[in-house]
Design a protein around this motif. Sequence first.
Motif, short mmCIF file in Angstrom:
data_model
loop_
_atom_site.label_atom_id
_atom_site.label_comp_id
_atom_site.label_asym_id
_atom_site.label_seq_id
_atom_site.Cartn_x
_atom_site.Cartn_y
_atom_site.Cartn_z
N VAL A 155 0.85 -1.05 0.14
CA VAL A 155 -0.01 0.02 0.32
C VAL A 155 0.92 1.17 0.10
N GLN A 156 0.59 1.92 -0.95
CA GLN A 156 1.45 3.47 -0.70
C GLN A 156 0.28 4.60 -0.91
N SER A 157 1.32 5.94 -0.82
CA SER A 157 0.51 7.33 -0.26
C SER A 157 1.24 8.36 -0.70
N MET A 158 0.93 9.15 -1.24
CA MET A 158 2.06 10.26 -1.52
C MET A 158 1.90 11.33 -0.17
N CYS A 159 2.88 12.18 -0.30
CA CYS A 159 2.40 13.44 0.49
C CYS A 159 2.14 14.55 -0.36
N ALA A 160 1.03 14.46 1.45
CA ALA A 160 0.70 16.40 0.18
C ALA A 160 1.13 17.63 -0.08
N THR A 161 2.17 17.82 1.27
CA THR A 161 3.46 18.89 1.79
C THR A 161 3.75 19.23 0.57
N ARG A 162 4.73 20.16 0.43
CA ARG A 162 5.74 21.01 -0.17
C ARG A 162 6.46 20.63 -0.27
N THR A 163 7.78 19.43 -0.82
CA THR A 163 8.41 19.23 -1.04
C THR A 163 9.70 20.32 -0.20
N THR A 164 9.88 21.44 -0.25
CA THR A 164 10.70 22.32 0.06
C THR A 164 10.75 22.65 1.27
N ASP A 165 9.44 22.04 2.29
CA ASP A 165 8.96 22.68 3.14
C ASP A 165 9.24 20.83 4.34
N THR A 179 7.25 17.88 5.09
CA THR A 179 7.35 17.06 4.58
C THR A 179 8.21 15.19 5.08
N ALA A 180 8.71 15.98 6.20
CA ALA A 180 9.88 14.50 6.52
C ALA A 180 8.82 14.60 7.74
N ALA A 181 8.11 14.96 8.33
CA ALA A 181 6.37 14.41 9.16
C ALA A 181 5.97 13.77 8.93
N GLN A 182 5.33 14.16 7.41
CA GLN A 182 4.53 13.71 6.45
C GLN A 182 5.28 11.85 6.04
N VAL A 235 14.63 10.60 7.58
CA VAL A 235 13.57 9.86 7.69
C VAL A 235 14.08 8.52 7.06
N PRO A 236 15.08 7.80 7.28
CA PRO A 236 16.15 6.87 6.49
C PRO A 236 15.42 5.18 6.12
N GLU A 237 14.15 5.09 7.53
CA GLU A 237 13.88 4.05 7.05
C GLU A 237 12.43 3.87 6.37
N ALA A 238 11.67 4.93 5.42
CA ALA A 238 10.66 4.94 4.91
C ALA A 238 11.84 4.75 3.39
N ASN A 239 10.85 3.46 2.52
CA ASN A 239 10.95 3.60 1.27
C ASN A 239 10.98 4.74 0.19
N PRO A 286 -6.32 13.97 -5.20
CA PRO A 286 -5.28 14.01 -4.33
C PRO A 286 -4.81 14.79 -3.74
N SER A 287 -4.94 15.53 -2.88
CA SER A 287 -4.05 16.57 -2.03
C SER A 287 -2.65 16.12 -1.41
N CYS A 288 -2.19 16.16 -2.54
CA CYS A 288 -0.56 15.84 -2.76
C CYS A 288 1.12 16.96 -3.18
N SER A 289 2.06 17.16 -2.81
CA SER A 289 2.99 17.96 -3.03
C SER A 289 3.27 19.19 -4.21
N ARG A 290 1.64 18.55 -5.11
CA ARG A 290 2.09 19.06 -6.08
C ARG A 290 1.05 20.20 -5.91
N VAL A 291 0.31 20.30 -5.57
CA VAL A 291 -0.92 20.97 -5.24
C VAL A 291 -0.15 22.94 -4.83
N GLU A 292 -0.32 23.32 -5.55
CA GLU A 292 0.45 25.11 -5.54
C GLU A 292 -0.38 25.81 -4.91
N ASN A 293 -1.58 25.65 -4.16
CA ASN A 293 -2.55 26.37 -2.80
C ASN A 293 -2.66 25.86 -2.09
#
Length: 390
Positions: free
Chosen positions: A24-34, A38-41, A73-77, A291-298
Amino acid sequence: MKRAATRPVPVGSVIIGGGNPIVVQSMCATRTTDIEATAAQVRMLHEAGAGVVRVAVDSAKDVAALVEIRARVPEANLSVDLQENYRLVTQVAPLVNKVRYNPGHLHHHEKQKSVRDKVAFIAETADRHGIALRVGVNCGSVDPEMAAKFDGADPPELDGVTAMVESALQHCAILDDLGFDRYVVSLKDSDPRKVIEANTRFAAIRPEVPLHLGVTEAGMLPDGAIKTRIAFEQLLSRGIGDTIRVSLTLPFAEKWREIEVGRQIIADVEAGRFRSVPKFLDGGLNIISCPSCSRVENEAFVDLAFKVKEMTAYAKEYDITIAVMGCRVNGPGETDDADLGLWCAPTFVNLKRGEVELGAFPYDTVLDRLKEELDRLIAEKQAAATARER
């Protein structure tokens, strides 16, 4: 659960395919530069049971942030979505376990170069670093040559399926010819029927290739979970699918619900419990939202999607599709097939009726204009129904 005999593809500490448990996968909703958020998510999704967590990378700043995120977050794939800039693969490959590229996006840069040369660049980099690839074909961003070649090849309810499948098969052939086999394929659409048809066709032709399943822009709960379940129940019960992504529009803090829904669907199929109610295939109002992913611009996109759902509830009996997209990557193309479409830029929202642009509106006024267009569309449908009765 019946499982297809696909080949195993290692992605960090998990293996996709080869009879291994469905990832099962998912994608971060935060901006990657944050970096902090992003690490928390990533950590939250990993701890919720995500076997792979994806982030979007589209710039040098994103790459710099990814360095720090990986360290925290070295433990995450980790998987990276390359978007249009395929050359960033050389910078991200040492930091992640998988890279996803979209065949339709390879046309946006260095147009003088062949698709094969670009795929070779990606595959050679992936091979050098021992990471996996995903060939991610999406309904709204199919290779333009494939889309033109197979225009009209499908009945209306399955329009675009042949182009998606042929695009995936073309890229599999390129990777095979390059001697690279550490890849999976995804064929996604917002319509569960197209997802079922595309993946069934592909699996019949290339049964050994692991498939990543997803209903893109499934929308909000509970509707988004039901749409996803319709497709996953049909495919997983036939042995099709080795990893899944549930794509829901959620508040950023609730992205873990994608993992919860995905795991529940797998458990239900394994136990022979089929719960989907395919009401979305029988007409009525259909809200598509990405989905509310990290590509969202606002981040206001998420709130807007919920407001659209609430405001349009009075039209639930009408066969109307409204699409709400959060970024420039998927927004323009994936609103074309909707009756009314909104795709969100940083400071304004583009409103469309089909492929026709109606203009750009501020976030705080676009709902009023959307209602005007929806009322106009309903009136046209009512007039057409009256004419038929006569």
